[in-house]
Design a protein around this motif. Structure first.
Motif, PDB file in Angstrom:
ATOM      1  N   MET A   1      28.710 -16.709 -11.704  1.00 58.11           N
ATOM      2  CA  MET A   1      29.944 -16.363 -11.024  1.00 58.11           C
ATOM      3  C   MET A   1      29.820 -16.729  -9.554  1.00 58.11           C
ATOM      4  O   MET A   1      28.873 -16.319  -8.879  1.00 58.11           O
ATOM      5  CB  MET A   1      30.209 -14.871 -11.189  1.00 58.11           C
ATOM      6  CG  MET A   1      31.372 -14.342 -10.378  1.00 58.11           C
ATOM      7  SD  MET A   1      32.994 -15.020 -10.727  1.00 58.11           S
ATOM      8  CE  MET A   1      33.364 -14.271 -12.270  1.00 58.11           C
ATOM      9  N   ARG A   2      30.775 -17.490  -9.069  1.00 60.76           N
ATOM     10  CA  ARG A   2      30.812 -17.897  -7.657  1.00 60.76           C
ATOM     11  C   ARG A   2      31.941 -17.133  -6.975  1.00 60.76           C
ATOM     12  O   ARG A   2      33.097 -17.286  -7.346  1.00 60.76           O
ATOM     13  CB  ARG A   2      31.022 -19.400  -7.554  1.00 60.76           C
ATOM     14  CG  ARG A   2      29.835 -20.191  -8.132  1.00 60.76           C
ATOM     15  CD  ARG A   2      30.077 -21.685  -8.067  1.00 60.76           C
ATOM     16  NE  ARG A   2      30.284 -22.152  -6.712  1.00 60.76           N
ATOM     17  CZ  ARG A   2      29.328 -22.394  -5.822  1.00 60.76           C
ATOM     18  NH1 ARG A   2      28.062 -22.198  -6.144  1.00 60.76           N
ATOM     19  NH2 ARG A   2      29.619 -22.825  -4.606  1.00 60.76           N
ATOM     20  N   ILE A   3      31.558 -16.317  -5.997  1.00 65.81           N
ATOM     21  CA  ILE A   3      32.522 -15.472  -5.296  1.00 65.81           C
ATOM     22  C   ILE A   3      32.545 -15.867  -3.826  1.00 65.81           C
ATOM     23  O   ILE A   3      31.496 -15.976  -3.189  1.00 65.81           O
ATOM     24  CB  ILE A   3      32.158 -13.981  -5.423  1.00 65.81           C
ATOM     25  CG1 ILE A   3      32.065 -13.577  -6.899  1.00 65.81           C
ATOM     26  CG2 ILE A   3      33.192 -13.113  -4.689  1.00 65.81           C
ATOM     27  CD1 ILE A   3      31.549 -12.176  -7.122  1.00 65.81           C
ATOM     28  N   GLY A   4      33.740 -16.079  -3.309  1.00 70.99           N
ATOM     29  CA  GLY A   4      33.918 -16.385  -1.894  1.00 70.99           C
ATOM     30  C   GLY A   4      34.468 -15.189  -1.154  1.00 70.99           C
ATOM     31  O   GLY A   4      34.845 -14.176  -1.750  1.00 70.99           O
TER      32      GLY A   4
ATOM     33  N   LEU B   1      29.377  -3.865  -1.951  1.00 70.27           N
ATOM     34  CA  LEU B   1      28.207  -3.630  -2.800  1.00 70.27           C
ATOM     35  C   LEU B   1      28.626  -3.101  -4.169  1.00 70.27           C
ATOM     36  O   LEU B   1      28.103  -3.542  -5.204  1.00 70.27           O
ATOM     37  CB  LEU B   1      27.229  -2.672  -2.129  1.00 70.27           C
ATOM     38  CG  LEU B   1      26.410  -3.253  -0.985  1.00 70.27           C
ATOM     39  CD1 LEU B   1      25.694  -2.146  -0.217  1.00 70.27           C
ATOM     40  CD2 LEU B   1      25.421  -4.299  -1.493  1.00 70.27           C
ATOM     41  N   ALA B   2      29.581  -2.184  -4.193  1.00 72.41           N
ATOM     42  CA  ALA B   2      30.057  -1.638  -5.474  1.00 72.41           C
ATOM     43  C   ALA B   2      30.683  -2.733  -6.334  1.00 72.41           C
ATOM     44  O   ALA B   2      30.450  -2.791  -7.550  1.00 72.41           O
ATOM     45  CB  ALA B   2      31.058  -0.517  -5.220  1.00 72.41           C
TER      46      ALA B   2
ATOM     47  N   ARG C   1      28.881  -5.244 -10.246  1.00 71.58           N
ATOM     48  CA  ARG C   1      29.470  -5.534 -11.561  1.00 71.58           C
ATOM     49  C   ARG C   1      28.946  -6.855 -12.140  1.00 71.58           C
ATOM     50  O   ARG C   1      29.156  -7.143 -13.307  1.00 71.58           O
ATOM     51  CB  ARG C   1      30.998  -5.609 -11.465  1.00 71.58           C
ATOM     52  CG  ARG C   1      31.641  -4.322 -11.011  1.00 71.58           C
ATOM     53  CD  ARG C   1      33.166  -4.394 -11.005  1.00 71.58           C
ATOM     54  NE  ARG C   1      33.688  -5.533 -10.276  1.00 71.58           N
ATOM     55  CZ  ARG C   1      34.592  -6.401 -10.764  1.00 71.58           C
ATOM     56  NH1 ARG C   1      35.060  -6.272 -11.983  1.00 71.58           N
ATOM     57  NH2 ARG C   1      35.030  -7.396 -10.018  1.00 71.58           N
ATOM     58  N   PHE C   2      28.277  -7.652 -11.320  1.00 73.53           N
ATOM     59  CA  PHE C   2      27.848  -8.985 -11.727  1.00 73.53           C
ATOM     60  C   PHE C   2      26.331  -9.054 -11.863  1.00 73.53           C
ATOM     61  O   PHE C   2      25.607  -8.372 -11.146  1.00 73.53           O
ATOM     62  CB  PHE C   2      28.318 -10.023 -10.702  1.00 73.53           C
ATOM     63  CG  PHE C   2      29.808 -10.034 -10.527  1.00 73.53           C
ATOM     64  CD1 PHE C   2      30.622 -10.719 -11.411  1.00 73.53           C
ATOM     65  CD2 PHE C   2      30.406  -9.329  -9.491  1.00 73.53           C
ATOM     66  CE1 PHE C   2      32.011 -10.714 -11.270  1.00 73.53           C
ATOM     67  CE2 PHE C   2      31.782  -9.316  -9.331  1.00 73.53           C
ATOM     68  CZ  PHE C   2      32.583 -10.009 -10.226  1.00 73.53           C
ATOM     69  N   ASP C   3      25.880  -9.901 -12.762  1.00 79.43           N
ATOM     70  CA  ASP C   3      24.455 -10.153 -12.949  1.00 79.43           C
ATOM     71  C   ASP C   3      23.942 -10.893 -11.707  1.00 79.43           C
ATOM     72  O   ASP C   3      24.408 -12.006 -11.423  1.00 79.43           O
ATOM     73  CB  ASP C   3      24.247 -10.998 -14.201  1.00 79.43           C
ATOM     74  CG  ASP C   3      22.809 -11.414 -14.411  1.00 79.43           C
ATOM     75  OD1 ASP C   3      21.916 -10.999 -13.646  1.00 79.43           O
ATOM     76  OD2 ASP C   3      22.575 -12.180 -15.372  1.00 79.43           O
ATOM     77  N   PRO C   4      23.011 -10.315 -10.967  1.00 77.43           N
ATOM     78  CA  PRO C   4      22.539 -10.978  -9.743  1.00 77.43           C
ATOM     79  C   PRO C   4      21.956 -12.367 -10.001  1.00 77.43           C
ATOM     80  O   PRO C   4      22.062 -13.248  -9.148  1.00 77.43           O
ATOM     81  CB  PRO C   4      21.479 -10.041  -9.181  1.00 77.43           C
ATOM     82  CG  PRO C   4      21.457  -8.836 -10.019  1.00 77.43           C
ATOM     83  CD  PRO C   4      22.357  -9.042 -11.190  1.00 77.43           C
ATOM     84  N   ALA C   5      21.379 -12.562 -11.169  1.00 82.58           N
ATOM     85  CA  ALA C   5      20.788 -13.864 -11.475  1.00 82.58           C
ATOM     86  C   ALA C   5      21.850 -14.946 -11.622  1.00 82.58           C
ATOM     87  O   ALA C   5      21.557 -16.135 -11.481  1.00 82.58           O
ATOM     88  CB  ALA C   5      19.959 -13.772 -12.755  1.00 82.58           C
TER      89      ALA C   5
ATOM     90  N   LEU D   1      23.000 -10.968  -0.715  1.00 83.27           N
ATOM     91  CA  LEU D   1      21.537 -11.034  -0.666  1.00 83.27           C
ATOM     92  C   LEU D   1      20.911  -9.695  -1.062  1.00 83.27           C
ATOM     93  O   LEU D   1      19.916  -9.673  -1.791  1.00 83.27           O
ATOM     94  CB  LEU D   1      21.079 -11.449   0.731  1.00 83.27           C
ATOM     95  CG  LEU D   1      21.446 -12.888   1.130  1.00 83.27           C
ATOM     96  CD1 LEU D   1      21.195 -13.104   2.614  1.00 83.27           C
ATOM     97  CD2 LEU D   1      20.704 -13.903   0.275  1.00 83.27           C
ATOM     98  N   ASP D   2      21.510  -8.593  -0.613  1.00 79.30           N
ATOM     99  CA  ASP D   2      20.977  -7.266  -0.934  1.00 79.30           C
ATOM    100  C   ASP D   2      21.033  -6.963  -2.427  1.00 79.30           C
ATOM    101  O   ASP D   2      20.204  -6.197  -2.927  1.00 79.30           O
ATOM    102  CB  ASP D   2      21.735  -6.180  -0.169  1.00 79.30           C
ATOM    103  CG  ASP D   2      21.438  -6.183   1.320  1.00 79.30           C
ATOM    104  OD1 ASP D   2      20.471  -6.867   1.752  1.00 79.30           O
ATOM    105  OD2 ASP D   2      22.185  -5.508   2.062  1.00 79.30           O
ATOM    106  N   THR D   3      21.991  -7.543  -3.132  1.00 73.76           N
ATOM    107  CA  THR D   3      22.095  -7.303  -4.577  1.00 73.76           C
ATOM    108  C   THR D   3      21.259  -8.303  -5.383  1.00 73.76           C
ATOM    109  O   THR D   3      21.240  -8.221  -6.610  1.00 73.76           O
ATOM    110  CB  THR D   3      23.561  -7.362  -5.065  1.00 73.76           C
ATOM    111  OG1 THR D   3      24.091  -8.650  -4.784  1.00 73.76           O
ATOM    112  CG2 THR D   3      24.393  -6.277  -4.418  1.00 73.76           C
ATOM    113  N   GLY D   4      20.599  -9.228  -4.712  1.00 71.17           N
ATOM    114  CA  GLY D   4      19.756 -10.193  -5.408  1.00 71.17           C
ATOM    115  C   GLY D   4      20.459 -11.483  -5.771  1.00 71.17           C
ATOM    116  O   GLY D   4      19.915 -12.319  -6.483  1.00 71.17           O
ATOM    117  N   GLY D   5      21.674 -11.666  -5.259  1.00 70.01           N
ATOM    118  CA  GLY D   5      22.410 -12.896  -5.519  1.00 70.01           C
ATOM    119  C   GLY D   5      21.964 -14.024  -4.609  1.00 70.01           C
ATOM    120  O   GLY D   5      21.150 -13.845  -3.698  1.00 70.01           O
ATOM    121  N   ARG D   6      22.539 -15.180  -4.849  1.00 70.46           N
ATOM    122  CA  ARG D   6      22.252 -16.400  -4.100  1.00 70.46           C
ATOM    123  C   ARG D   6      23.363 -16.600  -3.080  1.00 70.46           C
ATOM    124  O   ARG D   6      24.540 -16.407  -3.392  1.00 70.46           O
ATOM    125  CB  ARG D   6      22.223 -17.558  -5.092  1.00 70.46           C
ATOM    126  CG  ARG D   6      21.941 -18.907  -4.532  1.00 70.46           C
ATOM    127  CD  ARG D   6      21.875 -19.929  -5.707  1.00 70.46           C
ATOM    128  NE  ARG D   6      21.463 -21.214  -5.241  1.00 70.46           N
ATOM    129  CZ  ARG D   6      22.300 -22.168  -4.856  1.00 70.46           C
ATOM    130  NH1 ARG D   6      23.604 -21.976  -4.897  1.00 70.46           N
ATOM    131  NH2 ARG D   6      21.836 -23.326  -4.437  1.00 70.46           N
TER     132      ARG D   6
END
Length: 158
Positions: free
Chosen positions: A1-4, A24-25, A29-33, A54-59
């Motif tokens: 998932m790409r979120i802007g 953050l909430a 809802r999304f898989d950080p990977a 970044l805090d949730t482990g996303g890219r």
């Protein structure tokens, strides 16, 4: 998932905390990977979102309007945040060599063209000048990009 992200730059200190918590909430809802956040890293909502990704482990992917953005347009208080976020971003793309209204519009357009969902930290008020948050929301909707407005109760512009 790409979120802007698009959103207001000038937020009260209390609103920064409210927006950070709301983002953050939503991101949880999304898989950080499988999560990529795309941001122009402007002060305010863009930077808060980037840090939350970044805090949730996303890219994080950064799209900056110009190579001179940091030194000519980012305020002294925002430069350390910008430096930290660009250092941690998986990629940093520059739209132009020098900052201009056209470079900002092109960076926003590149962000919108690359995402599946837009978060808009927006109070619902029309933009007082071209290129504001309301215009970004309108552009996303015109492209058919799903847009989620995030404006927590009690939030205020600074």
């Amino acid at each position: 998932m790409r979120i802007g992200i698009t959103g207001h730059m000038h937020l009260t200190a209390a609103t920064v905390d409210l927006v950070r918590s709301a983002l953050l909430a939503e991101l949880e809802r999304f898989d950080p990977a499988a999560l990529t956040g795309v941001s122009c890293l402007a002060e305010g909502a863009d930077a808060i979102f980037a840090q939350a990704v970044l805090d949730t482990g996303g890219r994080l992917e950064a799209i900056l309007p110009a190579r001179d953005y940091r030194d000519t347009r980012a305020g002294p208080g925002h430069r350390p945040v910008l430096d930290s976020l660009t250092a941690r971003a998986a990629s940093v793309n520059y739209i132009a060599e020098t900052s201009s209204v056209q470079a900002y519009a092109a960076a926003n357009d590149a962000m919108l063209a690359s995402i599946d969902l837009l978060f808009a930290v927006w109070d619902g008020v029309p933009s007082p000048k071209p290129g504001g948050t309301a215009d970004a929301v309108a552009a996303a909707r015109a492209r058919g990009v799903p847009t989620q407005v995030i404006w927590p109760e009690g939030a205020q512009r600074g």
